[in-house]
Each structure stands twice: as structure tokens, then as C-alpha cells.
Design a protein around this motif. Structure first.
Motif, PDB file in Angstrom:
ATOM      1  N   LYS A 100       4.675   0.548   3.974  1.00 10.88           N
ATOM      2  CA  LYS A 100       3.864  -0.043   5.041  1.00 10.88           C
ATOM      3  C   LYS A 100       3.008   1.026   5.717  1.00 10.88           C
ATOM      4  CE  LYS A 100       6.885  -3.899   6.406  1.00 10.88           C
ATOM      5  NZ  LYS A 100       7.742  -4.435   7.518  1.00 10.88           N
ATOM      6  N   PRO A 107      -2.568  -7.422   4.536  1.00 12.07           N
ATOM      7  CA  PRO A 107      -1.302  -8.158   4.405  1.00 12.07           C
ATOM      8  C   PRO A 107      -0.291  -7.847   5.512  1.00 12.07           C
ATOM      9  CG  PRO A 107      -2.016  -7.384   2.265  1.00 12.07           C
ATOM     10  CD  PRO A 107      -2.961  -6.775   3.260  1.00 12.07           C
ATOM     11  N   GLY A 108      -0.292  -6.610   5.995  1.00 16.27           N
ATOM     12  CA  GLY A 108       0.694  -6.225   6.993  1.00 16.27           C
ATOM     13  C   GLY A 108       0.129  -5.889   8.345  1.00 16.27           C
ATOM     14  N   ASN A 118       5.478 -13.510   3.199  1.00 18.91           N
ATOM     15  CA  ASN A 118       4.640 -12.320   3.178  1.00 18.91           C
ATOM     16  C   ASN A 118       5.536 -11.129   3.514  1.00 18.91           C
ATOM     17  OD1 ASN A 118       2.766 -10.297   3.413  1.00 18.91           O
ATOM     18  ND2 ASN A 118       1.786 -11.114   5.257  1.00 18.91           N
ATOM     19  N   GLN A 151       6.608 -15.398  -3.001  1.00 20.09           N
ATOM     20  CA  GLN A 151       6.039 -14.392  -2.121  1.00 20.09           C
ATOM     21  C   GLN A 151       4.551 -14.261  -2.369  1.00 20.09           C
ATOM     22  OE1 GLN A 151       6.317 -10.219  -2.800  1.00 20.09           O
ATOM     23  NE2 GLN A 151       7.492 -10.438  -4.691  1.00 20.09           N
ATOM     24  N   SER A 152       3.858 -13.787  -1.351  1.00 20.97           N
ATOM     25  CA  SER A 152       2.423 -13.592  -1.440  1.00 20.97           C
ATOM     26  C   SER A 152       2.025 -12.531  -0.437  1.00 20.97           C
ATOM     27  CB  SER A 152       1.673 -14.898  -1.153  1.00 20.97           C
ATOM     28  OG  SER A 152       0.276 -14.659  -1.068  1.00 20.97           O
ATOM     29  N   LEU A 153       0.994 -11.783  -0.750  1.00 18.46           N
ATOM     30  CA  LEU A 153       0.467 -10.784   0.181  1.00 18.46           C
ATOM     31  C   LEU A 153      -0.672 -11.355   1.015  1.00 18.46           C
ATOM     32  CD1 LEU A 153       0.519  -7.558  -2.032  1.00 18.46           C
ATOM     33  CD2 LEU A 153       2.083  -8.213  -0.218  1.00 18.46           C
ATOM     34  N   ALA A 200       5.085  -8.075   3.465  1.00 14.64           N
ATOM     35  CA  ALA A 200       4.461  -7.004   4.237  1.00 14.64           C
ATOM     36  C   ALA A 200       4.625  -7.236   5.730  1.00 14.64           C
ATOM     37  CB  ALA A 200       2.972  -6.902   3.891  1.00 14.64           C
ATOM     38  N   SER A 208       5.108  -5.664  -2.854  1.00 16.23           N
ATOM     39  CA  SER A 208       5.306  -6.879  -3.645  1.00 16.23           C
ATOM     40  C   SER A 208       6.030  -6.566  -4.953  1.00 16.23           C
ATOM     41  CB  SER A 208       3.951  -7.530  -3.937  1.00 16.23           C
ATOM     42  OG  SER A 208       4.104  -8.701  -4.706  1.00 16.23           O
ATOM     43  N   TRP A 241       0.430  -2.135  -0.049  1.00 17.52           N
ATOM     44  CA  TRP A 241       0.892  -3.528  -0.013  1.00 17.52           C
ATOM     45  C   TRP A 241       1.326  -4.030  -1.383  1.00 17.52           C
ATOM     46  CZ3 TRP A 241       1.398  -3.417   4.828  1.00 17.52           C
ATOM     47  CH2 TRP A 241       0.419  -2.920   5.669  1.00 17.52           C
ATOM     48  N   ASP A 242       0.562  -3.713  -2.423  1.00 16.98           N
ATOM     49  CA  ASP A 242       0.921  -4.165  -3.774  1.00 16.98           C
ATOM     50  C   ASP A 242       2.260  -3.580  -4.213  1.00 16.98           C
ATOM     51  OD1 ASP A 242      -1.337  -5.717  -4.069  1.00 16.98           O
ATOM     52  OD2 ASP A 242      -2.521  -4.109  -4.958  1.00 16.98           O
ATOM     53  N   ARG A 279       0.153   1.821   3.697  1.00 18.16           N
ATOM     54  CA  ARG A 279      -0.652   0.640   3.363  1.00 18.16           C
ATOM     55  C   ARG A 279      -0.609   0.328   1.863  1.00 18.16           C
ATOM     56  NH1 ARG A 279      -0.359   1.819   8.121  1.00 18.16           N
ATOM     57  NH2 ARG A 279      -2.122   2.084   9.549  1.00 18.16           N
TER      58      ARG A 279
END
Length: 293
Positions: free
Chosen positions: A219, A68-69, A192, A240-242, A194, A228, A224-225, A222
Motif C-alpha cells: 500500500k 484503488p487504495g 477491494n 475481488q477487484s481493484l 486495497a 491483488s 495495487w496489482d 502503491r
């Protein structure tokens, strides 16, 4: 005889003066040509280095693990939130997922007004956003300006046709990114987080410095969840979405020379990826539209 000498001496001085002046002009021109040749050589060397960096970067994005990032490629992590990293050949690159920027197509009015208040006062920020909306509206109303196209922007440079937007707002400086670095023509219908730059987290989505520090820490690990979940807990009401998008903006820097590009990177499509934009060298934009009658 003395009269002849009296005439010859001033003439000789005039001739010498003319010759010295011509020599000075030639010297200045020669120095300017040398400087221009050196500049061309530096740009050419930078172009070769940036081209090599472009190939290395795109190959890494195709071969690496898309997160995601960013992209994970062995020991190398390529963030996609616009953070600069240095490649092996000395070129600095910053990859930005366009889903992390504010879109002019999928326009979020509240976030856009909040962003512009980071460049001007609240009233002018509101007026600018209204102009941006009317510029793209297909059915113009009676208040529409004659300069408005009533169609989507064709390039970010056209933002300087919007009343109130100045080159100082549009270009980057040492204190903050310019509009050309935080806005996208198409972007994405979702955000996104991230891949959202710190400047937008604060000036578009209202996060505090402590919030940004937490996002940065997540970040780096890592998580990511957790990013969110944090955005959801903060009550930020945007889709929003990853899931990272396939469109990326990349900035290149080498020895004072910069380039800017946009690509559509899909692993299902073979190399080379579609290049949607390319500026080399990437100069600042200095155009100001006058609407005076």
C-alpha cells in the motif's frame, strides 16, 4: 428577655443554615451551567472545524486522482482503508471505501462467522450470523424470531436487536474496532483489498501478521496489482477487484469530539455529493434488546 434570646438564637441558626444550603445549591447549579456552556462551545468549535474539513476533504476527492487504495492530491495522499490522517486545520479524518468492509447485503457467511469469532466464541458467532441472515430473509421459516423484520437492515444500529450482539461488541474500543466500523449495510458485491482495514484482513480473511505487513508495504508503495496477486496466491476465494466503489464512510475527530458520515462520491455528479448518513457528535450506542418472555 433571656427566654426571647433563647428562642431567637436557634431561629437565627436555622435561617443561616437554610441560606447556606440555598447558596450551595445555586453554586452547584451555576458550576453545572458553566460546564454545560463550555461543552456546547467546544462542540460548536469542533463542528465548525469538522465542517471545514468536510469541504476540504470532499473537494480533494473530487479533484484528486482516484486510486484503488486512496486519492492522490498533489503532495497529499488520502488512504481509503480507514487510516487516520490529519488535515491542515487540525481535524483528523479516516476515509473508508465501503468495498473494503463486510457487507450485510452481499453477505459472505464464512468471513462473517470468522469475524464474529474475534468478539465471541465460535458457537455464538455462528448463531449470530444465522440470526442476521434470518432477519433479512423475506420468507421467514418457522424458527424465525418474532423480532425479525424479514427485510434488509435500515441502519447498523439495528444490529443490537440481534440476540448475542452487545454494545461492547458494537462500539469501538482501544483494543479493536467495533462492528459499526467493520460492517456496511450495502457495501459492494466484490472486495477491494486495497481498502480492507488490517483488522478485517486478519479476523475476516485469515491473513497472518506477516501477510498484513506485506500488504501494508505494498500500500505504501502503491503496488495495487501486487496486492491483488498476493490475495489470489493466498487462495482467498472471494470476488475481488481493484476498482474502488463510490460509497465512503468518513470519521472526523477534533479535540475529543467526533463525527461520522457516509457519502456517495462520483466525479460525474457535481458537488455537493450525496450524504447518506451524518452523526454529530458521534456517540457510542448503548441499547440491549431483551428477548425474555
Amino acid at each position: 428577655m433571656n427566654k426571647q434570646q433563647g428562642v431567637v438564637l436557634p431561629l437565627a441558626l436555622i435561617v443561616i443554615t437554610i441560606m447556606v444550603t440555598m447558596a450551595s445549591i445555586l453554586l452547584v447549579r451555576s458550576n453545572a451551567e458553566i460546564d454545560e456552556a463550555a461543552l456546547v462551545q467546544e462542540q460548536w468549535q469542533a463542528r465548525l472545524k469538522i465542517n471545514d474539513a468536510e469541504q476540504e476533504l470532499l473537494l480533494s476527492m473530487f479533484a484528486g486522482e482516484q486510486l484503488p487504495g486512496g486519492y492522490n492530491v498533489g503532495d497529499l495522499f488520502i488512504p481509503t482503508d480507514g487510516t487516520f490522517i490529519k488535515l491542515k486545520n487540525g481535524v483528523e479524518v479516516a476515509v473508508q471505501d465501503l468495498a473494503g468492509l463486510l457487507s450485510l447485503h452481499y453477505l459472505r457467511r464464512a468471513e462473517l462467522v470468522r469475524l464474529f469469532t474475534g468478539y465471541t466464541d465460535e458457537q455464538q458467532a455462528t448463531d449470530i450470523v444465522n440470526h442476521i441472515i434470518r432477519w433479512q430473509r423475506q420468507n421467514a421459516d418457522g424458527e424465525a424470531l418474532a423480532l425479525e423484520r424479514n427485510a434488509p437492515f435500515r441502519s447498523l444500529d439495528e444490529l443490537m436487536l440481534i440476540p448475542g450482539i452487545t454494545p461492547d461488541m458494537f462500539n469501538d474500543n482501544d483494543e479493536r474496532p467495533g462492528l459499526r466500523s467493520v460492517l456496511a449495510l450495502s457495501g459492494s458485491s466484490f472486495v477491494n483489498f486495497a481498502a480492507v482495514p488490517d483488522f478485517l484482513l486478519v479476523h475476516a480473511f485469515g491473513l497472518t501478521d506477516n501477510d498484513v505487513s506485506r500488504v501494508t508495504s505494498l500500500k505504501e508503495r502503491r503496488k495495487w496489482d501486487d496486492i491483488s496477486a498476493m490475495i489470489f496466491d493466498l487462495g482467498i476465494a472471494v470476488d475481488q477487484s481493484l476498482i474502488p466503489s463510490s460509497r465512503y464512510r468518513v470519521l472526523y475527530k477534533y479535540n475529543g469530539v467526533s463525527a461520522r458520515a457516509e457519502y456517495q462520491v462520483r466525479t460525474t455528479i457535481p458537488l455537493p455529493p450525496r450524504k447518506r448518513l451524518w452523526y454529530f457528535p458521534d456517540h457510542e450506542r448503548h441499547f440491549l434488546m431483551s428477548t425474555a418472555q
